[in-house]
Structures are given as C-alpha cells and as structure tokens.
Design an enzyme around this catalytic site. Structure first.
Site, PDB file in Angstrom:
ATOM      1  N   ALA A  57       0.841  -1.211   0.000  1.00 39.73           N
ATOM      2  CA  ALA A  57       0.000   0.000   0.000  1.00 39.73           C
ATOM      3  C   ALA A  57       0.864   1.245   0.000  1.00 39.73           C
ATOM      4  O   ALA A  57       2.009   1.221   0.444  1.00 39.73           O
ATOM      5  CB  ALA A  57      -0.901   0.017   1.230  1.00 39.73           C
ATOM      6  N   ASP A  99      -9.501   0.412   8.407  1.00 40.44           N
ATOM      7  CA  ASP A  99     -10.604   1.034   9.144  1.00 40.44           C
ATOM      8  C   ASP A  99     -10.967   2.390   8.530  1.00 40.44           C
ATOM      9  O   ASP A  99     -12.062   2.905   8.744  1.00 40.44           O
ATOM     10  CB  ASP A  99     -10.222   1.221  10.622  1.00 40.44           C
ATOM     11  CG  ASP A  99      -8.883   1.934  10.811  1.00 40.44           C
ATOM     12  OD1 ASP A  99      -7.994   1.799   9.945  1.00 40.44           O
ATOM     13  OD2 ASP A  99      -8.717   2.636  11.837  1.00 40.44           O
ATOM     14  N   TYR A 122      -6.677   8.406   0.860  1.00 47.05           N
ATOM     15  CA  TYR A 122      -6.224   7.052   1.195  1.00 47.05           C
ATOM     16  C   TYR A 122      -7.420   6.113   1.374  1.00 47.05           C
ATOM     17  O   TYR A 122      -7.465   5.022   0.790  1.00 47.05           O
ATOM     18  CB  TYR A 122      -5.364   7.113   2.469  1.00 47.05           C
ATOM     19  CG  TYR A 122      -5.077   5.766   3.086  1.00 47.05           C
ATOM     20  CD1 TYR A 122      -4.277   4.827   2.434  1.00 47.05           C
ATOM     21  CD2 TYR A 122      -5.617   5.415   4.329  1.00 47.05           C
ATOM     22  CE1 TYR A 122      -4.020   3.581   3.004  1.00 47.05           C
ATOM     23  CE2 TYR A 122      -5.361   4.182   4.901  1.00 47.05           C
ATOM     24  CZ  TYR A 122      -4.567   3.268   4.233  1.00 47.05           C
ATOM     25  OH  TYR A 122      -4.325   2.038   4.802  1.00 47.05           O
TER      26      TYR A 122
HETATM   27  N1  NAP Z   1      -0.008   0.692   9.293  1.00 49.17           N
HETATM   28  C1  NAP Z   1      -1.256   0.870   9.703  1.00 49.17           C
HETATM   29  O1  NAP Z   1      -1.490   1.397  10.791  1.00 49.17           O
HETATM   30  C2  NAP Z   1      -2.403   0.372   8.867  1.00 49.17           C
HETATM   31  C3  NAP Z   1      -3.737   0.614   9.299  1.00 49.17           C
HETATM   32  C4  NAP Z   1      -4.794   0.123   8.535  1.00 49.17           C
HETATM   33  C5  NAP Z   1      -4.543  -0.587   7.369  1.00 49.17           C
HETATM   34  N2  NAP Z   1      -3.265  -0.802   6.968  1.00 49.17           N
HETATM   35  C6  NAP Z   1      -3.021  -1.572   5.742  1.00 49.17           C
HETATM   36  O2  NAP Z   1      -2.228  -2.687   6.116  1.00 49.17           O
HETATM   37  C7  NAP Z   1      -1.335  -3.027   5.062  1.00 49.17           C
HETATM   38  C8  NAP Z   1       0.074  -3.232   5.604  1.00 49.17           C
HETATM   39  O3  NAP Z   1       0.527  -2.093   6.312  1.00 49.17           O
HETATM   40  P1  NAP Z   1       2.007  -2.072   6.933  1.00 49.17           P
HETATM   41  O4  NAP Z   1       1.952  -1.210   8.139  1.00 49.17           O
HETATM   42  O5  NAP Z   1       2.533  -3.461   7.039  1.00 49.17           O
HETATM   43  O6  NAP Z   1       2.787  -1.286   5.776  1.00 49.17           O
HETATM   44  P2  NAP Z   1       4.335  -1.303   5.358  1.00 49.17           P
HETATM   45  O7  NAP Z   1       5.195  -1.698   6.512  1.00 49.17           O
HETATM   46  O8  NAP Z   1       4.594   0.009   4.716  1.00 49.17           O
HETATM   47  O9  NAP Z   1       4.408  -2.463   4.285  1.00 49.17           O
HETATM   48  C9  NAP Z   1       3.934  -2.342   2.972  1.00 49.17           C
HETATM   49  C10 NAP Z   1       4.825  -3.173   2.074  1.00 49.17           C
HETATM   50  O10 NAP Z   1       4.347  -3.062   0.731  1.00 49.17           O
HETATM   51  C11 NAP Z   1       5.432  -2.739  -0.134  1.00 49.17           C
HETATM   52  N3  NAP Z   1       4.940  -1.910  -1.222  1.00 49.17           N
HETATM   53  C12 NAP Z   1       4.588  -0.604  -1.167  1.00 49.17           C
HETATM   54  N4  NAP Z   1       4.166  -0.176  -2.369  1.00 49.17           N
HETATM   55  C13 NAP Z   1       4.259  -1.242  -3.204  1.00 49.17           C
HETATM   56  C14 NAP Z   1       3.968  -1.423  -4.581  1.00 49.17           C
HETATM   57  N5  NAP Z   1       3.531  -0.419  -5.331  1.00 49.17           N
HETATM   58  N6  NAP Z   1       4.165  -2.655  -5.129  1.00 49.17           N
HETATM   59  C15 NAP Z   1       4.640  -3.671  -4.368  1.00 49.17           C
HETATM   60  N7  NAP Z   1       4.944  -3.557  -3.059  1.00 49.17           N
HETATM   61  C16 NAP Z   1       4.744  -2.345  -2.485  1.00 49.17           C
HETATM   62  C17 NAP Z   1       6.416  -1.977   0.733  1.00 49.17           C
HETATM   63  O11 NAP Z   1       7.706  -2.056   0.184  1.00 49.17           O
HETATM   64  P3  NAP Z   1       8.690  -0.767   0.222  1.00 49.17           P
HETATM   65  O12 NAP Z   1       8.625  -0.232   1.616  1.00 49.17           O
HETATM   66  O13 NAP Z   1      10.021  -1.331  -0.139  1.00 49.17           O
HETATM   67  O14 NAP Z   1       8.149   0.211  -0.783  1.00 49.17           O
HETATM   68  C18 NAP Z   1       6.272  -2.730   2.075  1.00 49.17           C
HETATM   69  O15 NAP Z   1       7.101  -3.863   2.107  1.00 49.17           O
HETATM   70  C19 NAP Z   1      -1.517  -1.951   3.991  1.00 49.17           C
HETATM   71  O16 NAP Z   1      -2.344  -2.476   2.974  1.00 49.17           O
HETATM   72  C20 NAP Z   1      -2.231  -0.810   4.691  1.00 49.17           C
HETATM   73  O17 NAP Z   1      -3.072  -0.099   3.818  1.00 49.17           O
HETATM   74  C21 NAP Z   1      -2.197  -0.344   7.691  1.00 49.17           C
END
Ligand code: NAP
Length: 284
Positions: A57, A99, A122
């Site tokens: 994301a 959420d 977003y």
């Molecule tokens: N973090 C929160 O509090 C939160 C809350 C609600 C929902 N979410 C959802 O939960 C999911 C995971 O969140 P997270 O905190 O684990 O995020 P994260 O640590 O930023 O992990 C996202 C991963 O996706 C990769 N990525 C980003 N853009 C990409 C693309 N265009 N193509 C392929 N890979 C890509 C990133 O790689 P690089 O870093 O190398 O670019 C990273 O490894 C997301 O879908 C997010 O929308 C997160």
C-alpha cells in the site's frame, strides 16, 4: 498449499512468520513486484500460488492527499491487477484493507455490514481496492485492519505510534496526543494469527474485521504505553482541532471483531497485545 505474500513490511513480515509454520510461503518485496503495473504482477503466474495476500500500500495518509494518482495506482489499480492475475491462476485473493474506509460518524465500533464512506484520499483508494477485489475475484477475503503496531514497524510510515511515543519520551519531548479520535490498536502478530485461522478453518469468503479487541483514543493508547513500560513521560491530551492534519480522519474508526468471534476466531484485548509487543521489542 502455497501462499504468496506481497509486501514484507510491518504486517507482511508477521504474516510470513505465522504462515510459514503451516504452509509454503513466498514473500515478494517491492523489488520483486510492482502492484500498480499489471505486467509486473504476472510474476505470480510462474509461482502458481494457491493464495495471494496483498499487503502492499501507499499509506502515508496526509501525503496521499497530495498524490492521489499514486495513491490510486497502488491501492486501487494494484488491487485490480492482483485480483485479475489471481483469477487467471486460480488463487484465493486476500486484500488487506483499512478502518479508514469508514467516515467515523458512528458512536460504536464498525461491523462488516456497515456501509463505508471514506473521508480522505487514502480511504477512498482502499475502498476502491475493496470494490475491485469483490467484483473481480471469485474467491476472496478482504481483511480490514487498523492502527497497526508490529516489530518491523511500518516501512511506508517510517515506524509505528508505539515506537514514536517511546523515542520522544526518552528524548524528553512533551507529548501532546489527540484524545477525541478513537480506534482499535492492532498487533500485527495477532492479526496474522487470526488471518491464518480464517484460512485454516476455511471460513466463508468475504470481508472480515481483524483488529485487537476493544478501542481507545490515541491519548489513551499512549497512556497505556507509559503505564506498562513504567516510563516517565510528559503526556497531555489535546483535541484534533489543536492538531490539524492535511487529511481528514474519522473520529471513530474502531472495528468490531464480533463476526470473527462468532466464527470461532478470538482476538485478545489490545492492552494485552500491547504488553506482548513491548516485551517482544525488549521495552519491558
Ligand atoms: N499501518 C497501519 O497502521 C495500517 C492501518 C490500517 C490498514 N493498513 C493496511 O495494512 C497493510 C500493511 O501495512 P504495513 O503497516 O505493514 O505497511 P508497510 O510496513 O509500509 O508495508 C507495505 C509493504 O508493501 C510494499 N509496497 C509498497 N508499495 C508497493 C507497490 N507499489 N508494489 C509492491 N509492493 C509495495 C512496501 O515495500 P517498500 O517499503 O520497499 O516500498 C512494504 O514492504 C496496507 O495495505 C495498509 O493499507 C495499515
């Protein structure tokens, strides 16, 4: 069963760890796949997965307001590309959502039957990703998670709230945290285990909320961090009016996990999860 995990960030890395106990897991980092590019997504065809979990994301909520094209290309078009390839290879498609698809006008936690109405770029892009997933995939899960904290820290956000609070407190920063925005904090290890159970128990395809049980304001969450660690921090509650942000945020985005509980998947309270996280990180 072969499971491909797209994105090895905060959530993805814990999904890989939990799923590796049961299944063959292939993690794909951003250098292996670009979800916004259909051609790049075709890498999945050669891997022949049974299940694809897309955690990728672009999720810096405020930045997304300035870059709607990029936000949509990763979160919405990316979901469409993955859904299309999953159909071609016959894989179950799992899209990680948020959420932030809700507007926050409800006074109690959101359930899966509540109608999304996102209030920022977003949120709209993730809801569009959900719609593509539902409309294209014959077999899919949408897992809505919220306010994640996990040992890896969010790559896209440069860490997580817990670490930011601890670092600032150690540096003697006076912490002012909003007390009028409520959410369900979620330990990525617990979320990953719940996802594994959904698959193992072959629950019905569809949308599920996966967060730790309960909810709190960001101020209450910060207070709990310092209570559990015993850290001496200068912490003050403020209102969201005193902390303006570019993106509008839902004032309540807490998630109900009743649907999962009724289907036999229990998720513990966020405070107990927070304690385990703080132990895992060596803060207590
Ligand atoms: N973090 C929160 O509090 C939160 C809350 C609600 C929902 N979410 C959802 O939960 C999911 C995971 O969140 P997270 O905190 O684990 O995020 P994260 O640590 O930023 O992990 C996202 C991963 O996706 C990769 N990525 C980003 N853009 C990409 C693309 N265009 N193509 C392929 N890979 C890509 C990133 O790689 P690089 O870093 O190398 O670019 C990273 O490894 C997301 O879908 C997010 O929308 C997160």
């Amino acid at each position: 069963m072969k499971v491909v995990v797209i994105g090895v960030g905060q959530l993805g890395s814990d999904i890989v760890k939990s799923f590796e106990e049961e299944y063959e897991v292939i993690p794909l980092a951003h250098s292996d796949i670009e979800v916004s590019d259909y051609k790049s997504c075709e890498v999945l065809k050669g891997l022949k997965p049974d299940v694809v979990i897309n955690t990728a994301a672009y999720h810096k909520t405020d930045e997304c307001e300035d870059f709607p094209e990029k936000t949509f290309s990763v979160n919405a078009l990316g979901a469409r590309n993955i859904a299309k390839v999953c159909e071609e290879v016959g894989a179950v498609n799992i899209y990680i959502s948020t959420d932030y698809v809700f507007d926050g006008e409800k006074d109690v936690p959101y359930s899966e039957s509540d109608v999304p109405n996102p209030v920022n770029v977003y949120g709209v892009s993730k809801y569009a990703g959900e719609i593509f997933t539902r409309n294209i995939s014959s077999r899919y899960y949408i897992f809505r998670v919220s306010s994640l904290f996990g040992v890896a820290g969010a790559r896209g956000k440069g860490g997580n709230f817990v670490e930011t609070m601890i670092k600032n407190a150690k540096n003697g920063v006076e912490l002012k945290v909003v007390d009028d925005i409520v959410m369900s904090p979620t330990y990525t290890k617990d979320a990953s285990m719940a996802m594994l159970k959904v698959l193992e128990n072959e629950l019905d395809y569809g949308t599920y909320h996966i967060s730790n049980n309960g909810y709190c304001s960001w101020y209450e969450f910060a207070k709990a961090i310092f209570e559990i660690t015993g850290m001496d921090a200068s912490l003050k509650p403020i209102t969201s009016d005193e902390y303006p942000t570019k993106a509008r945020r839902p004032r309540n985005s807490s998630l109900s996990v009743e649907k999962l509980r009724k289907m036999g998947v229990e998720i513990r309270h966020w405070k107990s999860a927070l304690r385990s996280y703080l132990e895992e990180k060596g803060h207590i």
